[in-house]
Design an enzyme around this catalytic site. Structure first.
Site, PDB file in Angstrom:
ATOM      1  N   THR A  29       0.841  -1.195   0.000  1.00 44.53           N
ATOM      2  CA  THR A  29       0.000   0.000   0.000  1.00 44.53           C
ATOM      3  C   THR A  29       0.874   1.241   0.000  1.00 44.53           C
ATOM      4  OG1 THR A  29      -1.803  -1.101   1.109  1.00 44.53           O
ATOM      5  CG2 THR A  29      -1.650   1.279   1.450  1.00 44.53           C
ATOM      6  N   TYR A 176      -7.077  -8.642   7.872  1.00 47.68           N
ATOM      7  CA  TYR A 176      -8.134  -7.889   7.177  1.00 47.68           C
ATOM      8  C   TYR A 176      -9.376  -8.791   7.010  1.00 47.68           C
ATOM      9  CZ  TYR A 176      -4.608  -4.323   6.501  1.00 47.68           C
ATOM     10  OH  TYR A 176      -3.661  -3.356   6.726  1.00 47.68           O
TER      11      TYR A 176
END
Ligand SMILES: Cc1cc2nc3c(=O)[nH]c(=O)nc-3n(C[C@H](O)[C@H](O)[C@H](O)COP(=O)(O)O)c2cc1C
Length: 370
Positions: A29, A176
């Site tokens: 990310t 996640y």
């Protein structure tokens, strides 16, 4: 000085996928996509790594089309005309440079906090409304929410194929959403999605089945999973090879082609009595190719090196051991994160024995997109 690089630069084939070598860029990310749209700087960032020989690029996590999928600022979306047009530029640039590319399809689940873009009013969604054991956040998903998210992963995979991506990676790791279903610590459901290992796997299995249904039999599907969670580095989904096999079998049946076993240090044995790491065990038990990852070219591990350590640089290490393990056929592919984030030419420098020219990872590189 040139090194023995064993099979690192051997090609890899799976169905129609052809990689020029065994080295992948790990998904990272970067928060450089305002309004969810990857722009020309993101295109150039990935192009540079492909131009310097990386075989497979796995993009940073990119969010599926669900209101609560995103957890951080300026993360690229994988839906909507503009974002998909941006991704098309990325795909074309990587292909022109001879590389292959998969998007990493992502939903953050209970990691999302209210106030996060795109709609700040939307809370986190997760199996039981828990960020971690004893830490409530957001809301528990209904069966309808589950169906919506399964469909969103299918839509994203279908779009990936249409845009020319060479396969997809489903993000099932690091605590996640998918991992929140897998992990007992965050899955306290008493319906068919919670309880036994088989039940906790059901959501991920449904996503893989849906993706397989949308992309057809020969399109590569990679699943990333991990024992460790951002909520608890010592967490375990499985504690023995037998359990790992029970975990992998339904995923293979659902259509996973490659497992990306995420560990923080690739040289660490997973279970007592064997030197195999998690990717090694996964390959042995699933019969599928696997990708390993974790601190290649670094001495500090992911967490301390990136976020906690004051040390500004770390030394190269681990190439010899990596080559040894790949010579043994323990795993098929290796992902490299921070070393490639820092130095786009890391791989060509390794290939040519120019390790003294590698720029060592420094935390300040996170603030630029070079
Ligand atoms: C800045 C940064 C962002 C990351 N973002 C993601 C991500 O979006 N998805 C993911 O699965 N892992 C992510 N990771 C983990 C990496 O993919 C990789 O597993 C980890 O950095 C260990 O590899 P390395 O030691 O080669 O860096 C990220 C790591 C870093 C350093």
């Amino acid at each position: 000085m040139s090194m023995n690089l064993g099979p690192l630069f051997d090609p890899f084939e799976l169905h129609h996928l052809q990689l020029r070598n065994r080295v992948a860029m790990a998904p990272m990310t970067r928060n450089f996509s305002p309004n969810g749209v990857p722009g020309p700087d993101v295109v150039d960032y990935y192009r540079r790594r492909a131009e310097a020989g990386v075989g497979l690029i796995i993009t940073e996590g990119t969010t599926v089309n669900h209101a609560a999928a995103n957890g951080y600022p300026n993360v690229p979306a994988f839906h909507g005309e503009q974002a998909l047009a941006g991704w098309k530029q990325v795909v074309d640039a990587v292909h022109e440079a001879g590389g292959a590319i998969f998007p990493q399809l992502w939903h953050v689940g209970a990691v999302r906090k209210e106030g996060t873009e795109p709609d700040p009013a939307v809370p986190g969604y997760s199996p039981s409304g828990l960020f971690a054991p004893g830490k409530p956040n957001g809301q528990a998903m209904s069966r309808e929410d589950i169906r919506d998210v399964v469909k969103a992963f299918g839509d994203a995979a279908q779009d990936a194929k249409a845009l020319g991506f060479d396969g997809v990676e489903i993000h099932g790791a690091h605590g996640y959403l998918l991992d929140q279903f897998l992990w007992e610590g965050t899955n306290q459901r008493d319906d068919e999605y919670g309880g036994s290992l088989e039940n906790r796997l059901r959501f991920v299995v449904e996503i893989v089945e849906e993706v397989r249904h949308r992309v057809g039999p020969d399109y590569p599907i990679m699943l990333r999973f991990s024992q460790w969670k951002q909520q608890d580095y010592d967490a375990k989904l499985v504690s023995s090879p037998e359990e790992l096999e029970r975990f992998l079998t339904p995923l293979v049946e659902a259509g996973v082609d490659i497992f990306h076993a995420s560990t923080r240090r690739f040289w660490e044995p997973e279970f007592e009595g064997s030197n195999l790491n998690l990717a090694g065990w996964t390959q042995k038990l699933s019969g599928k190719p696997t990708m390993s990852v974790g601190s290649v070219g670094l001495t500090e591990d992911f967490i301390s090196g990136t976020f906690a350590s004051k040390q500004e640089s770390v030394e190269q290490s681990g190439i010899d051991e990596l080559v040894e393990r790949m010579n043994d056929g323990e795993f098929d592919l290796i992902a490299v994160g921070r070393a490639l984030l820092q130095d786009p030419e890391w791989l060509v420098k390794v290939k040519e024995g120019r390790l003294n020219e590698v720029t060592a990872f420094a935390r300040k590189s996170l603030t630029t997109l070079y």
